[in-house]
Design an enzyme around this catalytic site. Structure first.
Site, short mmCIF file in Angstrom:
data_model
loop_
_atom_site.label_atom_id
_atom_site.label_comp_id
_atom_site.label_asym_id
_atom_site.label_seq_id
_atom_site.Cartn_x
_atom_site.Cartn_y
_atom_site.Cartn_z
N SER A 78 6.26 6.86 0.09
CA SER A 78 7.53 6.16 0.36
C SER A 78 7.73 5.79 1.82
O SER A 78 8.86 5.78 2.31
CB SER A 78 8.74 6.99 -0.10
OG SER A 78 8.58 7.33 -1.43
N ARG A 79 6.67 5.53 2.51
CA ARG A 79 6.75 5.09 3.92
C ARG A 79 7.34 6.15 4.86
O ARG A 79 7.75 5.84 5.97
CB ARG A 79 7.58 3.81 4.06
CG ARG A 79 7.00 2.60 3.37
CD ARG A 79 5.86 2.03 4.24
NE ARG A 79 5.38 0.74 3.72
CZ ARG A 79 4.49 0.60 2.74
NH1 ARG A 79 3.98 1.67 2.14
NH2 ARG A 79 4.09 -0.59 2.36
N LEU A 80 7.44 7.39 4.36
CA LEU A 80 7.99 8.44 5.24
C LEU A 80 6.85 9.08 6.03
O LEU A 80 6.61 10.29 5.97
CB LEU A 80 8.76 9.48 4.41
CG LEU A 80 9.96 8.86 3.68
CD1 LEU A 80 10.67 9.91 2.83
CD2 LEU A 80 10.95 8.25 4.67
N HIS A 81 6.14 8.20 6.72
CA HIS A 81 4.96 8.66 7.46
C HIS A 81 5.38 9.61 8.59
O HIS A 81 6.49 9.53 9.10
CB HIS A 81 4.23 7.46 8.07
CG HIS A 81 4.07 6.32 7.12
ND1 HIS A 81 3.56 6.49 5.85
CD2 HIS A 81 4.36 5.00 7.24
CE1 HIS A 81 3.54 5.32 5.24
NE2 HIS A 81 4.03 4.40 6.05
N HIS B 31 0.82 -1.20 0.00
CA HIS B 31 0.00 0.00 0.00
C HIS B 31 0.87 1.26 0.00
O HIS B 31 1.73 1.43 0.84
CB HIS B 31 -0.90 0.00 1.23
CG HIS B 31 -1.91 1.08 1.21
ND1 HIS B 31 -3.19 0.92 0.72
CD2 HIS B 31 -1.82 2.37 1.57
CE1 HIS B 31 -3.83 2.05 0.81
NE2 HIS B 31 -3.02 2.96 1.32
#
Ligand SMILES: Cc1cc2nc3c(=O)[nH]c(=O)nc-3n(C[C@H](O)[C@H](O)[C@H](O)COP(=O)(O)O)c2cc1C
Length: 213
Positions: free
Chosen positions: A191-194, A13
Site C-alpha cells: 500500500s505504498r507505505l514504504h 506495482h
C-alpha cells in the site's frame, strides 16, 4: 506501432512485503545486511551502483561502477582517473551513490566525499586483475573521443609487446574511496507505505530518523 510505455501506464506495482527495516545504530551494519541479502537473492550484480558526480558548473552525471571493497568504513571503486568522473571528482569531491535491488524491493542512497585510495591499495587490486584488464587500463583513454575503434585494438597489440610479462599499474588508473555523510535506506512495502530511514553523522556515531514515503 504500439507505444512501448503503454504496458506501464496501467501497471501499479505493489510491493507484497510486511517485513520491517532492522533498525541498527550503525548504517554500515544495515548496508552489509542488505548487500548480503541482495547477493544471496536474484540480484545479478549486487555490487554495481550508480555513481553521481557533478562538475563545477553544476551539471550532474551518472554512471554504473562496481563496489570492490569497504575499507575503514569507506566505499572503494576503481576507474581511470582521467575519465569524466575522475575529472569531476578532482573538481568537486562531493558524490552520491545509488544501489537498486528490485528483487528484494530495496534502494540505498548514499552521499559522501570522495578521494583517491592509497597507491598500495590500487597496486594490490591492479595485480589481482586478469592480464587483459590490466592491458585495457593502459589501452583505453577512458571517456576521450574514439575516432576509430581499430585504434584501441592497435594499442592493445603494442602493449602486449611492451609488457610481455608483468603489467605495471598505469598512474592514471586506481581506486577512489567514498566516506559517507548520509545514508537513506528505502524498503518497498504494501500500500505504498514504504519505509525510509536516514542516517547522518552525530558526534562519533550516527543519528537516524524516518521520512514519509
Ligand atoms: C555493470 C557495469 C559496471 C561498470 N563498472 C565500472 C567500474 O567499476 N569502473 C569504471 O571505471 N567503469 C565501469 N563501468 C563503465 C562506466 O559505467 C562508464 O561507462 C565509464 O566508467 C566512463 O564513465 P565517465 O565517462 O563518466 O567517467 C561499468 C559499467 C557497467 C554497465
Amino acid at each position: 506501432m504500439s507505444n512501448p510505455l503503454d504496458r506501464y501506464k496501467d501497471s501499479h506495482h505493489e510491493f507484497q512485503q510486511d517485513s520491517e527495516i532492522n533498525l541498527v545504530e550503525n548504517p554500515f551494519d544495515l548496508f552489509i545486511e542488505w548487500f548480503q541479502f541482495a547477493s544471496d537473492s536474484k540480484e545479478l550484480e549486487a555490487n554495481a551502483f550508480v555513481l553521481g558526480t557533478s562538475s563545477l558548473d553544476h551539471q550532474s552525471s551518472m554512471r554504473i561502477v562496481y563496489l570492490k571493497d569497504i575499507v575503514a568504513q569507506q566505499f572503494v571503486f576503481y576507474t581511470n582517473y582521467n575519465s569524466q568522473k575522475g575529472q569531476e571528482i578532482a573538481e568537486n569531491p562531493i558524490v552520491s551513490m545509488l544501489f537498486f535491488y528490485p528483487s528484494i524491493s530495496r534502494q540505498i542512497r548514499i552521499e559522501g566525499v570522495c578521494k583517491k585510495v592509497d597507491m598500495e591499495l590500487s597496486d594490490a587490486y591492479f595485480k589481482s586483475r586478469p592480464r587483459g584488464s590490466q592491458l585495457g587500463a593502459w589501452a583505453s583513454h577512458q571517456s576521450e573521443v574514439l575516432v576509430n575503434s581499430s585504434d584501441l585494438k592497435g594499442r592493445m597489440a603494442e602493449l602486449e609487446v611492451r609488457f610481455p610479462n608483468e603489467v605495471p599499474r598505469p598512474e592514471h588508473w586506481g581506486g577512489f574511496q567514498i566516506e559517507p555523510t548520509r545514508f537513506e535506506f528505502w524498503l518497498g512495502k504494501t500500500s505504498r507505505l514504504h519505509e525510509r530511514i536516514v542516517f547522518e553523522p552525530q558526534g562519533d556515531g550516527w543519528k537516524n530518523y524516518r521520512k514519509n514515503p
